[in-house]
Design a protein around this motif. Structure first.
Motif, short mmCIF file in Angstrom:
data_model
loop_
_atom_site.label_atom_id
_atom_site.label_comp_id
_atom_site.label_asym_id
_atom_site.label_seq_id
_atom_site.Cartn_x
_atom_site.Cartn_y
_atom_site.Cartn_z
N PRO A 221 0.81 -1.22 0.00
CA PRO A 221 0.00 0.00 0.00
C PRO A 221 0.84 1.27 0.00
O PRO A 221 1.84 1.38 0.71
N VAL A 222 0.43 2.22 -0.82
CA VAL A 222 1.05 3.54 -0.85
C VAL A 222 0.37 4.41 0.20
O VAL A 222 -0.87 4.47 0.24
N PRO A 223 1.13 5.08 1.07
CA PRO A 223 0.50 5.94 2.08
C PRO A 223 -0.16 7.16 1.46
O PRO A 223 0.19 7.58 0.35
N ASP A 224 -1.12 7.73 2.18
CA ASP A 224 -1.88 8.87 1.67
C ASP A 224 -0.97 9.99 1.17
O ASP A 224 -1.20 10.57 0.10
N GLU A 225 0.08 10.29 1.94
CA GLU A 225 0.91 11.43 1.61
C GLU A 225 1.80 11.20 0.39
O GLU A 225 2.42 12.15 -0.11
N GLU A 246 12.39 9.52 -7.91
CA GLU A 246 12.95 9.80 -6.59
C GLU A 246 11.90 10.39 -5.67
O GLU A 246 10.99 11.08 -6.09
N GLY A 247 12.07 10.14 -4.38
CA GLY A 247 11.09 10.57 -3.39
C GLY A 247 10.28 9.38 -2.91
O GLY A 247 10.65 8.23 -3.12
N ASN A 248 9.15 9.65 -2.27
CA ASN A 248 8.26 8.60 -1.78
C ASN A 248 9.02 7.56 -0.94
O ASN A 248 8.98 6.36 -1.23
N PRO A 249 9.72 8.00 0.12
CA PRO A 249 10.54 7.07 0.89
C PRO A 249 9.76 5.99 1.61
O PRO A 249 10.26 4.87 1.76
N LEU A 250 8.54 6.30 2.04
CA LEU A 250 7.76 5.28 2.74
C LEU A 250 7.36 4.15 1.78
O LEU A 250 7.43 2.97 2.13
N THR A 251 6.95 4.53 0.57
CA THR A 251 6.60 3.52 -0.43
C THR A 251 7.82 2.67 -0.77
O THR A 251 7.74 1.44 -0.86
N ARG A 252 8.96 3.33 -0.95
CA ARG A 252 10.18 2.58 -1.26
C ARG A 252 10.52 1.59 -0.16
O ARG A 252 10.86 0.44 -0.42
N GLU A 261 13.69 -4.84 -5.48
CA GLU A 261 14.85 -3.97 -5.69
C GLU A 261 14.35 -2.71 -6.38
O GLU A 261 13.71 -2.78 -7.44
N VAL A 262 14.62 -1.56 -5.79
CA VAL A 262 14.07 -0.30 -6.30
C VAL A 262 15.20 0.58 -6.84
O VAL A 262 16.14 0.93 -6.11
N LEU A 263 15.10 0.92 -8.13
CA LEU A 263 15.99 1.89 -8.75
C LEU A 263 15.21 3.19 -8.92
O LEU A 263 14.01 3.17 -9.17
N THR A 264 15.88 4.33 -8.75
CA THR A 264 15.18 5.61 -8.87
C THR A 264 15.89 6.55 -9.83
O THR A 264 17.08 6.42 -10.08
N TYR A 265 15.13 7.49 -10.37
CA TYR A 265 15.66 8.54 -11.23
C TYR A 265 15.08 9.86 -10.78
O TYR A 265 14.02 9.92 -10.14
N ARG A 266 15.77 10.93 -11.10
CA ARG A 266 15.29 12.27 -10.76
C ARG A 266 14.24 12.69 -11.79
O ARG A 266 14.49 12.61 -12.99
N GLY A 267 13.08 13.16 -11.31
CA GLY A 267 12.00 13.45 -12.25
C GLY A 267 11.23 14.72 -11.97
O GLY A 267 10.05 14.80 -12.33
#
Length: 287
Positions: A221-225, A246-252, A261-267
Motif C-alpha cells: 500500500p502507498v501511504p496517503d501522503e 525519486e522521493g516517496n521514501p515510505l513507499t520505497r 529492488e528499487v531503482l530511482t531517477y530524478r524526475g
C-alpha cells in the motif's frame, strides 16, 4: 538457418523488459505545457538531462531503448509514450485518447512503431476512446481496463474485438477531482511481479481489490501522503525489480520489505505533466 530476433510482444507488465520506446523531450515542444495541463513550465535543459538519465537506467537494466523520431508538433505530453498504443503478441493496437490534444500522437507513434519493426494489429476510431494508462496486464490473458473520462465503453468494446483471446475485466474509475485531472487505472496500481502490486487501496474499485485477493496477489500500500507524488507509478524492469521516481521514501521502504529492488531517477521536470516511469515508457518486448 538464422532465427530472426523477436522484436515485440508485451502482454505482461512484469516480465523482463527487453525493448522500450521512449520520446526525448524537445525544447520546441515544451511551450504547449499549459494547453496540456502541466502543473508548471518545464526547464528544457533540466528535463533533457532527466530523460537521458532515465534512458541510461533502462539500458543498464538490459533493455534496448528505441527513441521516437516522429515530430511531436508542440505537444509535451508526447513524452508519455505509454498512452497512444498497446503492444500485444500480435502487434500494436493503436488507441484513441480521450484527451483530445493527444490524438495526433497516435499517427506519430505508428511511424515510430513501423521503424521499430512492430506491425499494427488494429486501431480505434471515434467514438471509441482508450488510453494506455487505463490498460493493465495482470497476466498474458487478463487485461484490466479502467472506464472513466479517458476510456469509454465504445473503446473497451473495440479492445474486446481486437483481443478475442484475452479476458478484459472492466472497472469504473473514481471521479476524484473531475475530468480535467488525469485519473487512469495505472494511477491506482502498478504490477511488480505476477503475485505483487503496489497500489493505493482507498481508491481501488472494490471488485478489483477482491480480484487481487482472490488471486493471491499481495498489495504493497502507498501511504496517503505519497499518492499525489506518484507512489503508485512504478515500472517493473523484471519481476521484483522496479524503477521509480525519486522521493516517496515510505513507499520505497515498503517495496523493499516486500523483496523489491528499487531503482530511482530524478524526475522533477519530467513529472510536471503528472507522468512517472510507466507513463514515460512504451514497452515493446518483455520476456
Amino acid at each position: 538457418m538464422s532465427v530472426e530476433p523477436k522484436l515485440y510482444g508485451c502482454q505482461s507488465m512484469t516480465g523482463e523488459l527487453r525493448r522500450v520506446l521512449v520520446r526525448a523531450p524537445r525544447a520546441e515542444d515544451l511551450h504547449g505545457w499549459r494547453a496540456c495541463g502541466w502543473r508548471d513550465e518545464p526547464d528544457p535543459a533540466a528535463i533533457a538531462r532527466e530523460h537521458e538519465a532515465l534512458c541510461e537506467l533502462l539500458e543498464g537494466a538490459g533493455a534496448e531503448v528505441v527513441l521516437a523520431e516522429s515530430p511531436a508538433d508542440g505537444n509535451p505530453d508526447a513524452i508519455y509514450t505509454y498512452d497512444p498504443a498497446l503492444v500485444a503478441d500480435t502487434g500494436a493496437l493503436l488507441l484513441h485518447p480521450g484527451k483530445e490534444c493527444r490524438r495526433a500522437e497516435v499517427d506519430a507513434m505508428a511511424d515510430d512503431l513501423e521503424r521499430a519493426g512492430v506491425p499494427v494489429a488494429g486501431r480505434l476510431h471515434d467514438p471509441e476512446w482508450a488510453e494506455g494508462g487505463d490498460c493493465c496486464w495482470l497476466d498474458e490473458r487478463t487485461l484490466l481496463v479502467g472506464c472513466g473520462y479517458r476510456t469509454n465503453e465504445a473503446g473497451i468494446a473495440r479492445l474486446r474485438d481486437l483481443l478475442p483471446e484475452v479476458d478484459l475485466i472492466v472497472y469504473d474509475l473514481p471521479h476524484w477531482h473531475g475530468r480535467d485531472e488525469v485519473m487512469h487505472l495505472l494511477s491506482l496500481l502498478s504490477p511488480l511481479a505476477p503475485d505483487l502490486v503496489v497500489a493505493y487501496p482507498p481508491l481501488l474499485p472494490t471488485r478489483l481489490a477482491q480480484l487481487l485477493e482472490e488471486r493471491g496477489i499481495e498489495v504493497v500500500p502507498v501511504p496517503d501522503e505519497e499518492f499525489g507524488t506518484m507512489g503508485t507509478n512504478v515500472l517493473a524492469l523484471a519481476p521484483r525489480v522496479a524503477l521509480a521516481v525519486e522521493g516517496n521514501p515510505l513507499t520505497r521502504e515498503r517495496l523493499e520489505r516486500a523483496g523489491v529492488e528499487v531503482l530511482t531517477y530524478r524526475g522533477e521536470e519530467l513529472s510536471k505533466g503528472d507522468g512517472g516511469p510507466t507513463c514515460l515508457t512504451r514497452p515493446l518486448l518483455r520476456t
